[in-house]
Write a protein that holds these residues in place. Structure first.
Motif, mmCIF file in Angstrom:
data_model
loop_
_atom_site.group_PDB
_atom_site.id
_atom_site.type_symbol
_atom_site.label_atom_id
_atom_site.label_comp_id
_atom_site.label_asym_id
_atom_site.label_seq_id
_atom_site.Cartn_x
_atom_site.Cartn_y
_atom_site.Cartn_z
ATOM 1 N N ILE A 87 0.854 -1.181 0.000
ATOM 2 C CA ILE A 87 0.000 0.000 0.000
ATOM 3 C C ILE A 87 0.895 1.238 0.000
ATOM 4 O O ILE A 87 1.770 1.389 0.839
ATOM 5 C CB ILE A 87 -1.010 -0.044 1.145
ATOM 6 C CG1 ILE A 87 -1.799 1.250 1.172
ATOM 7 C CG2 ILE A 87 -0.375 -0.285 2.493
ATOM 8 C CD1 ILE A 87 -3.202 0.990 1.517
ATOM 9 N N ASP A 88 0.701 2.072 -1.018
ATOM 10 C CA ASP A 88 1.576 3.210 -1.287
ATOM 11 C C ASP A 88 1.030 4.487 -0.644
ATOM 12 O O ASP A 88 -0.175 4.588 -0.403
ATOM 13 C CB ASP A 88 1.638 3.406 -2.816
ATOM 14 C CG ASP A 88 2.846 4.193 -3.262
ATOM 15 O OD1 ASP A 88 3.644 4.633 -2.425
ATOM 16 O OD2 ASP A 88 2.994 4.373 -4.483
ATOM 17 N N ASP A 89 1.908 5.429 -0.355
ATOM 18 C CA ASP A 89 1.517 6.757 0.151
ATOM 19 C C ASP A 89 0.638 6.653 1.385
ATOM 20 O O ASP A 89 -0.307 7.427 1.558
ATOM 21 C CB ASP A 89 0.734 7.546 -0.916
ATOM 22 C CG ASP A 89 1.525 7.739 -2.195
ATOM 23 O OD1 ASP A 89 2.745 7.550 -2.170
ATOM 24 O OD2 ASP A 89 0.915 8.082 -3.225
ATOM 25 N N PHE A 90 0.942 5.686 2.249
ATOM 26 C CA PHE A 90 0.046 5.462 3.380
ATOM 27 C C PHE A 90 -0.078 6.706 4.256
ATOM 28 O O PHE A 90 0.907 7.352 4.593
ATOM 29 C CB PHE A 90 0.499 4.276 4.251
ATOM 30 C CG PHE A 90 -0.462 3.995 5.358
ATOM 31 C CD1 PHE A 90 -1.625 3.298 5.104
ATOM 32 C CD2 PHE A 90 -0.239 4.484 6.635
ATOM 33 C CE1 PHE A 90 -2.565 3.076 6.111
ATOM 34 C CE2 PHE A 90 -1.172 4.269 7.648
ATOM 35 C CZ PHE A 90 -2.336 3.563 7.383
ATOM 36 N N ALA A 114 9.837 3.163 4.377
ATOM 37 C CA ALA A 114 9.726 4.611 4.517
ATOM 38 C C ALA A 114 10.100 5.255 3.182
ATOM 39 O O ALA A 114 11.147 4.959 2.623
ATOM 40 C CB ALA A 114 10.639 5.114 5.621
ATOM 41 N N GLU A 115 9.223 6.113 2.668
ATOM 42 C CA GLU A 115 9.475 6.798 1.401
ATOM 43 C C GLU A 115 10.048 8.183 1.652
ATOM 44 O O GLU A 115 9.749 8.804 2.671
ATOM 45 C CB GLU A 115 8.160 7.051 0.653
ATOM 46 C CG GLU A 115 7.298 5.887 0.348
ATOM 47 C CD GLU A 115 6.207 6.295 -0.663
ATOM 48 O OE1 GLU A 115 5.164 6.805 -0.235
ATOM 49 O OE2 GLU A 115 6.445 6.113 -1.860
ATOM 50 N N GLY A 116 10.844 8.660 0.735
ATOM 51 C CA GLY A 116 11.331 10.044 0.804
ATOM 52 C C GLY A 116 12.296 10.302 1.943
ATOM 53 O O GLY A 116 12.296 11.379 2.537
HETATM 54 MG MG MG Z 1 4.538 6.628 -2.583
#
Ligand code: MG
Ligand code: C2E
Ligand code: MG
Ligand code: MG
Length: 287
Positions: A178-181, A235-237
């Protein structure tokens, strides 16, 4: 005076809207040719573990327009979704990732798991899952070579249908993240009910780490909740060593962001796969 101010705001608003509308029109007219004119490409952003070791990558679309230069996927993906072109583009992305994996494997180089972004409209096509499984088989690509990233928005439809689809993927060996949670219409019930394998914490939360107690508390809560549901966390970004250290301390499983690497053109990403694999980020010279 208030009226005048209002009119000024309104005019600014309109001219911004005009620029935006103009760009959308251009995107709509030209995107349909982007594939055949070979203006689309993929870049690969490394995903690493707690030690900084490469464990996978996310494939990200790039559109190099001859006059407009690089157009961001954040600008053209929504247009593609609106016009129905997303299916064709999404299909191209999958084929392109398959080609990349096959080419590396032919050279004896193993490719770690590649995550592909799926738009809601693409995922919700009837028989999408069945066709994907058949396509991978025809392409000679193992199902566990890929992971699909879906946003909370894509999961908003009927939970029961989603469960059937994701279960089918999982049984075939294709994991779903699941992206951009945290940015969407989060509902905890789907996290509990869907057989997901990873949760990607949106960059907006990661970037607030260290800015205050509540920001840190949210990140901590997301990681703990995910782990208690047996989901791995990415963890993104991640941009700073401070963010990395905080996330590490909370047991975050995987990391993605400029601290480790920008999204890389295919050739540069392929170079990372050739042994010996190095750790990211590279030690600065002299350090
Ligand atoms: Mg994302
Ligand atoms: P996303 O899936 O959440 O991808 C992560 C975005 O964060 C990428 O933006 C990536 O370049 C950027 N990023 C990575 N590390 C950092 C960092 O340390 N700091 C900051 N500020 N940003 C970072 P990008 O490539 O512009 O893509 C934007 C969005 O477009 C993606 O968000 C995804 O939703 C969509 N997208 C990209 N490729 C595809 C695709 O093939 N299909 C579909 N349906 N959507 C795609
Ligand atoms: Mg993504
Ligand atoms: Mg995003």
């Amino acid at each position: 005076q208030a009226k005048e101010g209002g009119r000024d705001n309104c005019m600014i608003y309109n001219s911004e809207m005009e620029v935006k509308a103009h760009q959308n029109l251009l995107i709509q007219n030209e995107l349909r040719y982007a594939i055949e004119r070979q203006q689309l490409s993929l870049v690969y952003q490394p995903i690493v573990d707690a030690q900084g070791k490469l464990t996978g990558a996310e494939a990200l679309l790039r559109w190099q327009h001859p006059q407009q230069g690089n157009i961001s996927p954040a600008d053209f993906i929504p247009v593609a979704e609106g016009s129905g072109l997303i299916s064709e583009i999404g299909h191209w992305v999958i084929l392109e990732v398959c080609r990349f994996i096959r080419e590396q494997q032919a050279r004896g180089i193993g490719v770690p798991k590649i995550a592909i972004n799926l738009s809601a409209r693409q995922f919700n096509q009837p028989e999408f899952v069945e066709r994907l499984i058949a396509l991978l088989k025809a392409q000679g690509i193992a199902t566990d070579a890929l992971e699909l990233e879906l946003t909370e928005y894509a999961l908003l439809t009927n939970l029961c249908i989603m469960n059937t689809r994701i279960d089918l993927l999982r049984k075939a060996g294709i994991s779903v993240a699941i992206d951009d949670f945290g940015t969407g219409y989060s509902s905890l019930s789907y996290l509990q009910n869907l057989p997901l394998s990873r949760l990607k914490i949106d960059a907006s939360f990661v970037q607030k780490i260290g800015s205050g107690r509540s920001a840190d508390a949210i990140v901590k809560a997301i990681i703990e909740m995910a782990h208690s549901l047996e989901l791995k966390v990415v963890a993104e970004g991640v941009e700073t060593a401070q963010q990395r250290a905080f996330l590490n301390q909370l047991g975050c499983d995987n990391f993605q962001g400029y601290l480790f690497s920008q999204p890389l053109p295919e050739v540069e990403f392929a170079a990372l796969l050739r042994p010996p694999r190095r750790k990211l980020p590279y030690a600065a010279p002299g350090s």
